[in-house]
Design an enzyme around this catalytic site. Sequence first.
Site, PDB file in Angstrom:
ATOM      1  CE  LYS A 115      -3.985  -2.214   0.397  1.00  0.00           C
ATOM      2  NZ  LYS A 115      -5.164  -2.109  -0.506  1.00  0.00           N
ATOM      3  CD  GLU A 147      -8.816  -3.748  -5.484  1.00  0.00           C
ATOM      4  OE1 GLU A 147      -9.087  -2.570  -5.197  1.00  0.00           O
ATOM      5  OE2 GLU A 147      -8.136  -4.481  -4.738  1.00  0.00           O
ATOM      6  CE  LYS A 158     -10.645  -1.159   2.572  1.00  0.00           C
ATOM      7  NZ  LYS A 158      -9.376  -0.698   1.983  1.00  0.00           N
TER       8      LYS A 158
HETATM    9  C1  CAP Z   1      -7.679  -4.354   1.370  1.00  0.00           C
HETATM   10  C2  CAP Z   1      -7.851  -4.382  -0.144  1.00  0.00           C
HETATM   11  C3  CAP Z   1      -8.805  -5.469  -0.647  1.00  0.00           C
HETATM   12  C4  CAP Z   1     -10.162  -5.521  -0.018  1.00  0.00           C
HETATM   13  C5  CAP Z   1     -11.202  -6.179  -0.917  1.00  0.00           C
HETATM   14  C6  CAP Z   1      -8.368  -3.050  -0.623  1.00  0.00           C
HETATM   15  O1  CAP Z   1      -6.724  -3.407   1.743  1.00  0.00           O
HETATM   16  O2  CAP Z   1      -6.630  -4.595  -0.775  1.00  0.00           O
HETATM   17  O3  CAP Z   1      -8.925  -5.255  -2.039  1.00  0.00           O
HETATM   18  O4  CAP Z   1     -10.087  -6.221   1.178  1.00  0.00           O
HETATM   19  O5  CAP Z   1     -12.450  -6.231  -0.296  1.00  0.00           O
HETATM   20  O6  CAP Z   1      -7.952  -2.671  -1.722  1.00  0.00           O
HETATM   21  O7  CAP Z   1      -9.195  -2.428   0.008  1.00  0.00           O
HETATM   22  P1  CAP Z   1      -6.626  -2.936   3.280  1.00  0.00           P
HETATM   23  P2  CAP Z   1     -13.143  -7.620   0.118  1.00  0.00           P
HETATM   24  O8  CAP Z   1      -6.347  -4.139   4.106  1.00  0.00           O
HETATM   25  O9  CAP Z   1      -5.487  -1.978   3.305  1.00  0.00           O
HETATM   26  O10 CAP Z   1      -7.912  -2.323   3.650  1.00  0.00           O
HETATM   27  O11 CAP Z   1     -12.103  -8.366   0.894  1.00  0.00           O
HETATM   28  O12 CAP Z   1     -14.321  -7.226   0.933  1.00  0.00           O
HETATM   29  O13 CAP Z   1     -13.506  -8.288  -1.154  1.00  0.00           O
HETATM   30 MG    MG Z   2      -7.387  -4.277  -2.785  1.00  0.00          MG
END
Ligand code: CAP
Ligand code: MG
Length: 430
Positions: A152, A181, A310
Amino acid sequence: MAIDWYKEFVDLKYEPAKDDLVCLFYFEPAAGVSGREAAGRIASESSTGTWTTLFSMPPRMKALQATAFDIDGNVVKIAYPIELWEEGNAVQLMSGIAGNIFGMKAVRNLRLIDVSLSPAYLKHFKGPHFGNDGIRKMMGIKKRPLTGAVPKPKIGFSAKEHADIGYETWMGGFDFVKDDENLTSTSFNKFEDRVKYMTKLRDKAEKETGEKKSAFLNITADVETMKKRADLLAASGWNYCMIDVVVAGTAAVMTMRDYCSDLGLAIHAHRAMHAAFDRNRKHGISMQFLAKMMRLIGVSQIHTGTAVGKLTGSRKESLALANLLREKKTAAVEGILLEQDWGKIKTAFPVSSGGLHPGLVPDVMDIYGTEMVLLVSGGIHGHPKGTRAGAKATIQAMEAWQDGVSLEEKAKKANELKEALGKWGHYKPV
Ligand code: CAP
Ligand code: MG
């Protein structure tokens, strides 16, 4: 003269045949439409029907009609004859039970909650290549969650910078580094370069820690490009790839399941875009259905929420998703899940991610236990002492849960965890 024949698709005395597929829908009839009629329309338009009576119809087609056989308030169960469905084609199934029906004027709201797949339907699918036991064996991990993190900020690092953060993540004790993603192959971080740098530092981290290390590198693109990227990963000794399965599409995932299986690659499924159709509890398609399709097709793991992080999603939903992925037989949960015997289809891992940090690890493990993939990204890179300390703090939090002690108790002898609690405590991001 009758204009339509929707009522023919309702029979409350009907007992589903053993090979039938059964769908669970939430529905709200439009004004002036009875529940029974609305149910008939859902069954009709998702099987053989149309809006008006026909001049002629071969009698044998009656056997192909779906039947609404259980209407309980706004919940209806519909049975579908196995002959309706092409063997092994999940895309065609979705065109039927998740197709036109969402646009019918006769319903104000309609949500596909779950489908129970009969053994006669399941036998034409391979499911996950490895299964959870196979993944644990491949990674040499017993009785604890598999851990990982995304560098990140999400995107912007060069391939070398990305790999350097990956190295810190591995050296902090994590098993996996995951691409975000929306990171595929950009001008400043080409896929080939990322694979090159990540491979070098993976080998270094494995040598220095004696632990197996891996990554979920995002191959998402058109299918031919995904195949080339999967080839490169396999040739570089990787055992996983990542696909944004919703945006890539079910057909692409079906093709890549076999292609990756031949290469010995497990598939980490990211569900980006899922909330566009599963967040509204009254209309759309549930995450249970999506997760079920993905286990059926054969991804090794898919995101299932945190309840405390979140992003949206309840504790009950995450638990139901975990059970439909990792159980051999999934028990029914009123209004959420139908009973499902998975037969020979192997298990898959639920992945909890999104706004997690060490202070929330006990909450997540209270939901999932240890049979999960735990992704803590911002929650390690935001640690006061950096990535490696953040990963250590997360592992200390996992140990605290497994030892049945509070984080505060554990933090007395675990500095990284103490510092993490100092910054975030048990904060639940919104
Ligand atoms: C989490 C994350 C994931 C999400 C996807 C983001 O980062 O990389 O893509 O968890 O959502 O981009 O937000 P953080 P889900 O840990 O820094 O928040 O798992 O609900 O599909
Ligand atoms: Mg992500």
